[in-house]
Motif scaffolding. Structure first.
Motif: not given
Length: 395
Positions: A155, A158, A201
């Motif tokens: 992630k 993010n 990601s």
């Protein structure tokens, strides 16, 4: 690349040829070729609850989280036992979604026993923030039992988005370097020597460290399994496509040899039938490896968010997106004057007793070699066009 034919099989093929049992020799070569390309590869995906394990499993296999064969995702732990998810194009490659380490009432050694550690070729340990005590204990235990492991910081998009919302003029490379250094430093301080950390990601596999992760996994696998992983790799760079092409190219001489062996069998029409069957099979392997079959292009469209029509518009070869059949291959061969002439000469010589088959064999070798090289070149070119089109519309 691993050898297609081992010493024992090579001796069996030699004996069969000496006894003029050409059908047995061809069958043995085909058997060895299949086994060498399809050894099982089992990849364990683990980490703490909510780290994005299931989503990574889906991304690695090239499908979105809502696909009917996707690993279920959620903000709470959705995995309670080791669950296998075969690759959609290569069923010999299986990703195992393991229960979150923090959800189990076990020590690291007991956890590995519970999930059946023996069957996995390597482990990927995932965290969405920093790697914690459970991750460290698991890594140490994996190393103790002699298996390889890799850390994936998930992630990562993010983190970058959050930083961009709070600051102007964000230095993306600097942020990524800091996150990587923090992860490596934390693991080293906890006693994990030389940790390999990749920033990933799931929704942008062409960015950050996912290409490097693919390259590292391939490099560190046993030799006989490297090509297995390479075939299933995302075509996210020119380098991956070129490496796939090189592997396919190195196999052409084996298939040409099998074709020549078929020409030694004195049955008119048999060699062409064997050649077409082989060319169909190998061409389908090329299309799957380059992601040019209909299903693979659809998956790419869904996962990248690029309209299917846009991706199809750049494909120019007569093979891409087609159902490969003997008729299709035969028509393509006949459109090439030199190949058509070789085919006619090969079949003509087969009617000449004894010497005809000996002359037909090298002709058959050449036909198969030329055809596979031509098909490989055109499909590799289409794979490059498809990759560039997909990346241009998602960047």
């Amino acid at each position: 690349m691993s050898n297609t034919v081992d010493k024992k099989s090579a001796e069996e093929i030699k004996v069969a040829l000496e006894k003029k049992n050409y059908a047995a020799a061809i069958a043995k070569v085909k058997e060895c070729s299949y086994k060498s390309k399809h050894p099982p590869l089992n990849i364990a995906i683990t980490g703490e609850s909510g780290s994005g394990k299931s989503s990574f499993v889906n991304g690695f296999r090239g499908i979105d989280d809502w696909h009917h064969n996707a690993a279920p995702v959620g903000c709470v732990e959705t995995t309670t036992q080791a669950t296998k998810y075969p690759h959609p194009s290569y069923p010999n490659i299986t990703l195992w979604d393991l229960p979150g380490v923090g959800t189990m009432k076990f020590q690291a050694s007991q956890y590995l026993q519970y999930v059946g550690f023996q069957k996995y070729d390597f482990f990927i340990i995932i965290s969405e923030t920093r790697f914690r005590e459970n991750d460290v204990m698991l890594a140490k235990e994996i190393r103790r039992i002699g298996k390889k492991f890799y850390f994936v910081r998930s992630k990562i998009d993010n983190d970058l988005q959050a930083m961009k919302r709070s600051k102007k003029n964000v230095n993306e490379e600097g942020i990524l370097a800091q996150i990587r250094e923090n992860c490596i430093g934390g693991l080293q301080n906890a006693g994990v020597s030389s940790p390999k950390v990749f920033l990933v990601s799931r929704f942008h596999l062409h960015l950050y460290d996912f290409p490097l992760l693919q390259q590292t996994l391939e490099k560190e696998l046993p030799e006989h399994k490297r090509d297995v992983l390479l075939h299933a790799m995302y075509n996210i760079s020119q380098e991956v496509i070129n490496r796939k092409k090189k592997v396919f190219q190195d196999e052409i001489s084996t298939y040409a040899f099998m074709s020549a062996g078929g020409s030694l069998v004195p049955v008119p029409g048999l060699s062409i039938a064997l050649d077409l069957t082989m060319l169909v099979t190998v061409t389908m392997q090329y299309m799957t490896g380059f992601g040019l079959d209909e299903e693979s292009v659809k998956r790419l469209s869904t996962s990248c968010g690029v309209p299917l029509s846009h991706l199809k518009s750049v494909l120019t070869s007569p093979l891409a997106l087609q159902k490969v059949t003997p008729d299709l291959i035969s028509n393509l061969l006949l459109k090439c004057a030199s190949t058509a002439a070789l085919l006619a000469a090969e079949e003509g010589f087969r009617f000449i007793p004894i010497i005809g088959s000996l002359v037909a064999a090298p002709l058959s070798y050449k036909v198969t070699q030329n055809a596979l090289q031509t098909f490989l070149d055109m499909l590799a070119e289409d794979a490059q066009k498809l990759m560039k089109k997909a990346l241009s519309e998602i960047l």
